[in-house]
Design an enzyme around this catalytic site. Structure first.
Site, PDB file in Angstrom:
ATOM      1  N   ASN A  73       0.960  -1.129   0.093  1.00  0.00           N
ATOM      2  CA  ASN A  73      -0.138   0.015   0.041  1.00  0.00           C
ATOM      3  C   ASN A  73       0.823   1.248   0.062  1.00  0.00           C
ATOM      4  O   ASN A  73       2.046   1.248   0.498  1.00  0.00           O
ATOM      5  CB  ASN A  73      -1.075  -0.043   1.009  1.00  0.00           C
ATOM      6  N   ASN A  76      -1.242   8.613   0.880  1.00  0.00           N
ATOM      7  CA  ASN A  76      -1.065   9.824   0.473  1.00  0.00           C
ATOM      8  C   ASN A  76      -1.484  10.880   1.823  1.00  0.00           C
ATOM      9  O   ASN A  76      -2.637  10.433   2.057  1.00  0.00           O
ATOM     10  CB  ASN A  76      -1.408  10.291  -0.788  1.00  0.00           C
ATOM     11  N   ALA A  77      -1.052  12.233   1.673  1.00  0.00           N
ATOM     12  CA  ALA A  77      -1.769  12.980   2.891  1.00  0.00           C
ATOM     13  C   ALA A  77      -3.329  13.239   2.209  1.00  0.00           C
ATOM     14  O   ALA A  77      -3.964  13.484   3.521  1.00  0.00           O
ATOM     15  CB  ALA A  77      -0.980  14.298   2.793  1.00  0.00           C
ATOM     16  N   TYR A  79      -5.947  11.344   1.778  1.00  0.00           N
ATOM     17  CA  TYR A  79      -6.328   9.844   2.041  1.00  0.00           C
ATOM     18  C   TYR A  79      -6.945   9.013   0.729  1.00  0.00           C
ATOM     19  O   TYR A  79      -6.376   7.999   0.364  1.00  0.00           O
ATOM     20  CB  TYR A  79      -7.236   9.505   3.293  1.00  0.00           C
ATOM     21  N   CYS A  84      -4.147   0.793  -2.684  1.00  0.00           N
ATOM     22  CA  CYS A  84      -4.088  -0.542  -2.055  1.00  0.00           C
ATOM     23  C   CYS A  84      -2.773  -1.420  -2.462  1.00  0.00           C
ATOM     24  O   CYS A  84      -2.559  -1.359  -3.833  1.00  0.00           O
ATOM     25  CB  CYS A  84      -5.349  -1.203  -1.859  1.00  0.00           C
ATOM     26  N   GLU A  86      -3.070  -4.729  -3.046  1.00  0.00           N
ATOM     27  CA  GLU A  86      -3.675  -5.444  -4.111  1.00  0.00           C
ATOM     28  C   GLU A  86      -3.698  -4.860  -5.487  1.00  0.00           C
ATOM     29  O   GLU A  86      -3.437  -5.403  -6.536  1.00  0.00           O
ATOM     30  CB  GLU A  86      -4.963  -5.885  -3.868  1.00  0.00           C
ATOM     31  N   CYS A 117     -10.457  -4.627   0.418  1.00  0.00           N
ATOM     32  CA  CYS A 117     -11.620  -3.635   0.560  1.00  0.00           C
ATOM     33  C   CYS A 117     -12.446  -3.889  -0.865  1.00  0.00           C
ATOM     34  O   CYS A 117     -12.086  -4.523  -1.583  1.00  0.00           O
ATOM     35  CB  CYS A 117     -10.875  -2.224   0.506  1.00  0.00           C
ATOM     36  N   CYS A 120     -10.728  -2.758  -4.084  1.00  0.00           N
ATOM     37  CA  CYS A 120      -9.899  -3.894  -4.515  1.00  0.00           C
ATOM     38  C   CYS A 120     -10.433  -5.169  -4.935  1.00  0.00           C
ATOM     39  O   CYS A 120     -10.039  -5.802  -6.149  1.00  0.00           O
ATOM     40  CB  CYS A 120      -8.817  -4.332  -3.449  1.00  0.00           C
TER      41      CYS A 120
END
Length: 169
Positions: A73, A76-77, A79, A84, A86, A117, A120
């Site tokens: 994964n 990044n700031a 979100y 991910c 996968e 998730c 994914c």
């Protein structure tokens, strides 16, 4: 009819008889299972997750069984901009010309094992058969396996789209 729910009984990856049974059920060799495990666990160490501190590693096995791709994964700031593990692993496989994936493995630092998730799951659906095993390892190397159809019932895939070309009027 919906597929049966996934079997979420944790099994130690060190239990040779249970690993052999898992491999037989999902069409994998023990060497392939072991390599998927090794690669997804190793990929966790490359995760960039300064915000959540939640490391995830993934590994995929191409349909021909000769190629493994792994990823971690990347946060990044902002979100929602993160990616991910996968999708990183699948993206690497696809950009190397492998559009058919036989198996996906995911490892995290929590117990019990975490599943991919929703985003994914849909991404995996693009490149895997619905019978493909998704192997999920926890921090203690215990694992759970579910087929993609169990994680994404009533899914929408590429075969549902019309073929490319001009649309009828």
């Amino acid at each position: 009819m919906s597929p049966p729910p996934p079997s979420f009984t944790s099994i130690s990856s060190g239990d040779a008889a249970l690993v052999a049974s898992t491999c037989e059920e999902h069409g994998l060799t023990e060497a392939e299972f072991s390599e998927l495990h090794r690669r997804c666990v190793a990929a966790k160490s490359t995760a960039y997750c300064p915000y959540s501190q939640f490391r995830v590693g993934a590994a995929v096995l191409s349909a021909d069984g000769a190629y493994y791709f792994s990823g971690a994964n990347v946060e990044n700031a902002s979100y929602p901009v993160g990616t991910c593990a996968e999708r990183v692993a699948l993206g690497k496989a696809v950009t190397e010309g492998h559009r058919k994936i036989r198996a996906v493995a995911v490892a995290t630092d929590i117990a019990p094992p975490a599943s991919p998730c929703g985003m994914c799951r849909q991404f995996i659906r693009e490149f895997c058969d619905l019978k493909a095993p998704i192997i999920m390892f926890d921090k203690d190397d215990n694992y759970k396996v579910a087929r993609l159809e169990q994680l994404l019932p009533l899914s929408f895939g590429p075969e549902a789209l019309p073929p490319p070309g001009p649309r009828p009027s």
